[in-house]
Scaffold this motif. Structure first.
Motif: not given
Length: 152
Positions: A28-32, A34, A126, A148
């Motif tokens: 996602d945009g925060h590097g998490n 999905e 998540s 990640q």
């Protein structure tokens, strides 16, 4: 139905029954991480795209094909499998034990229209939330382990 009966005969002989699966993922945009889950076409349970091995195709490529057909995602499967899990599948009135080799699929495109769109729903979650929705404990454990560092 014919394929199901053949698989049941093979299982009764004690031979392993195998499938391949893809776990579509993205950051996602925060590097998490999905994970995409889809609903099964019969029970509406959350699952990952999976299917039977395909003649002339590696397990990894078959998993990519299943992800496209069942979830409408395009991507590249990582070379090393995430792992393996087993489950019981009902075929032609019998239960057979199936071993599934699971590949991570790095998603590069999500199509709004795909083969099984009318039969399935899909959701990005998540790994922890996805694992909580998956009924197969071994698959849930594999998905829960995704971080990640593990997918890159």
């Amino acid at each position: 139905m014919v394929k199901e009966k053949r698989i049941v005969r093979v299982a009764k002989k004690g031979k392993p029954i195998r499938q391949v699966a893809a776990v579509p993922f993205r950051l996602d945009g925060h590097g998490n991480v999905e994970v995409m889950l889809i609903t099964s076409n019969t029970t509406n349970r959350f699952i990952v795209p999976k299917g039977w091995p395909m003649k002339g195709m590696s397990g990894r490529k078959a998993a990519v094909t299943e992800a496209w057909e069942e979830a409408g995602v395009v991507g590249e499967a990582l070379k090393e499998p995430l792992g393996v899990y087993t489950y019981w599948k009902r075929l032609s009135g019998h239960f057979v034990r199936v071993t599934v080799k699971v590949y991570l699929l790095s998603v590069v495109d999500v199509q709004p229209d795909w083969n099984e769109r009318s039969q399935r729903q899909r959701a990005w979650l998540s790994p922890a939330d996805a694992a909580a929705l998956i009924d197969e404990p071994q698959l849930a454990s594999l998905v829960r382990s995704m971080t990640q560092a593990r997918v890159l």
